[in-house]
Enzyme design. Structure first.
Site, PDB file in Angstrom:
ATOM      1  N   ASP A 275      44.240  39.159  46.896  1.00 27.57           N
ATOM      2  CA  ASP A 275      44.214  37.575  46.719  1.00 27.57           C
ATOM      3  C   ASP A 275      42.989  37.269  45.967  1.00 27.57           C
ATOM      4  O   ASP A 275      42.218  38.107  45.883  1.00 27.57           O
ATOM      5  CB  ASP A 275      44.613  36.829  47.716  1.00 27.57           C
ATOM      6  N   ASP A 276      42.598  36.193  46.147  1.00 34.14           N
ATOM      7  CA  ASP A 276      41.323  35.590  45.552  1.00 34.14           C
ATOM      8  C   ASP A 276      40.043  36.248  46.124  1.00 34.14           C
ATOM      9  O   ASP A 276      40.366  36.138  47.584  1.00 34.14           O
ATOM     10  CB  ASP A 276      41.279  34.157  45.455  1.00 34.14           C
TER      11      ASP A 276
END
Length: 494
Positions: A275-276
């Protein structure tokens, strides 16, 4: 016949005999000493051989007292639960909070443990060969209430499992080491998430709430069940020298998520994520608006990110308490979906403003820049459709990117445009199979100068004389004045 002198040979023999006896006595003494030492070592080995370890590191504060996890019954065999050992050690060491603070040393070994909470004026230090293994016994993960600025859990509406290393209402707390490892053994949790068998939200690896003066540094974090590092409702935070790795398909394994925090510094980290890499947050819809605690005064520098399905730096989508004054620089992104992404939606409210990015490099990206006001993903159906977010003062300068599919997608909100966008001295080299239209813009306002390929018409070029536009503010943020001290220790442990 001459008389023989027998006295001289006798004296020589006597001298030789005395010398021989001295040698024998010395040998006997050495033998007895060796037996004593060996007996002592055998007796000591029955208890567990002790060694002395010396180490140094830099920290916001050094400690007056140190102890080892083995002093409290810790067993580093990768099988024995050490949850009670950690709890016992921290409870005992908390008495030194007003006496210079305390440090818990985790030696080489594999230390299986469930969730445990730290105390104030405390350091947790991991040896370079120490591995904390997150327990897969769900009974070792207490359930706590959802975050008040979110109103519910991220995975399920109910509460959430306590993070592996946790603390709330703390002052002066440090988690560091000589690149020791914390392994969340996340596959156990990822399977439950995908099969929708979770009653509560997955735990994070490290989380501190309502705390001040936090340092998380020089560690390797692997396979987190969900987010890796989550300071929330906290201030004066240094996150430095972390290596964070999770499989790219792993769900929601964000690297570092400063959430409703003030005065934070993230630097010199390497992140491979599902993810980020960094996700800046401040609460979700009506709950974040009501709680009203922004993230502000954030520095991000020298971060290397690999995240094929997400962003190097994301602002939102939970940003309802506001995000302001974020300064990111010297941050390479490689094989990552987007370099900088702003995520928001109608119903979020809040704001993202005064964002500064410079000297960022990107290689093999889908987007270099991406802003969207159509992210959706609401906490529940009770959000206010009139709560419009304010996005303004977004600055990008001195950026180089290559092998990019889409230069930028900027999607504001109808009747609520994103304003004050400034892009200067940016070169984006498009991939062989890039989109024919490299820029997509709607409901935005701003300026550019020295940008390739040519931006959309809503970002008009101001000419070369404006090449120094979009720069950082001249004054430093307070977190840059917080210096680290050199701490040195020598500790005896099993």
């Amino acid at each position: 016949m001459p008389q023989t002198n027998t006295k001289v040979p006798f004296l020589r023999m006597e001298l030789l005999w005395k010398t021989h006896m001295r040698v024998q006595v010395i040998r006997l003494f050495c033998g007895l000493l060796l037996v004593t030492l060996l007996s002592s070592e055998v007796a000591e080995s029955r208890k567990g051989k002790t060694v002395r370890t010396s180490f140094e590191y830099k920290a916001i504060n050094c400690r007056g007292y140190s102890a080892s996890l083995t002093d409290f019954g810790g067993v580093g065999d990768g099988k024995t639960s050490n949850t009670k050992a950690f709890q016992s050690a921290i409870s005992h060491l908390s008495q030194y909070a007003s006496k210079g603070g305390a440090q818990l040393y985790v030696p080489a070994g594999k230390w299986l443990t469930g969730s445990f909470s730290l105390c104030s004026h405390f350091t947790l230090y991991l040896n370079k060969d120490a591995v904390l293994l997150a327990s897969q016994d769900i009974r070792e993960w207490p359930v706590i209430e959802p975050l008040p600025s979110y109103g519910r859990g991220r995975d399920a509406a109910a509460g959430r499992y306590t993070s592996l290393i946790f603390g709330t209402n703390l002052t002066d707390v440090i988690v560091t080491g000589d690149n020791g490892t914390i392994d969340g053994q996340g596959a156990f949790w990822w399977q439950k998430f995908h099969k929708k068998k979770l009653k509560y939200t997955r735990p994070y690896l490290i989380e501190f709430m309502f705390s001040d003066k936090i340092q998380i540094s020089n560690l390797t974090l692997l396979n987190s069940p969900s987010w890796n590092v989550h300071p929330v409702y906290s201030s004066n935070i240094i996150i430095k020298g972390l290596t964070i790795i999770a499989p790219v398909p792993s769900p929601n394994t964000d690297g570092i998520n400063p959430d409703s925090c003030t005065n934070t510094r993230i630097e010199d980290c390497y992140i491979v994520s599902g993810d980020d890499c960094v996700a800046v947050k401040s609460g979700w819809d009506e709950y974040g608006i009501k709680f009203g605690w922004p993230t502000k005064q954030l520095v991000i520098r020298r971060l290397t990110c690999i995240s094929p399905s997400s962003a190097a730096i994301a602002l939102g989508s939970e940003m309802s308490g506001g995000i302001q004054d974020v300064r990111a620089e010297a941050t390479p992104a490689i094989n990552t979906e987007s370099g900088v992404r702003i995520k928001t939606a109608v119903g979020r409210g809040g704001y993202v403003k005064d964002i500064y990015v410079k000297r960022m490099t990107m290689h093999t990206m889908k987007w270099a820049f991406w802003m969207t006001g159509n992210y959706g993903s609401h906490a529940d159906g009770h959000y206010d459709p009139n709560a419009l977010p304010q996005i303004k003062g977004i600055n990008y300068r001195d950026v180089m990117a290559d092998n990019v599919t889409i230069a930028a997608t900027f999607e504001g909100i109808s009747n609520d445009p994103f304003t004050g966008i400034c892009i200067a001295n940016v070169t984006i080299n498009m991939a062989a199979k890039a989109k024919k239209q490299p820029w997509t813009c709607s409901d935005i306002e701003g300026i550019t100068t020295g940008v390739t390929p040519k931006p959309c018409n809503s970002l008009p070029d101001q000419g070369p004389e404006k090449i120094k536009a979009c720069d950082f503010p001249k004054e430093n943020l307070p977190i840059d004045s917080l210096k680290l001290k050199k701490c040195a220790y020598s500790i005896k442990h099993a």
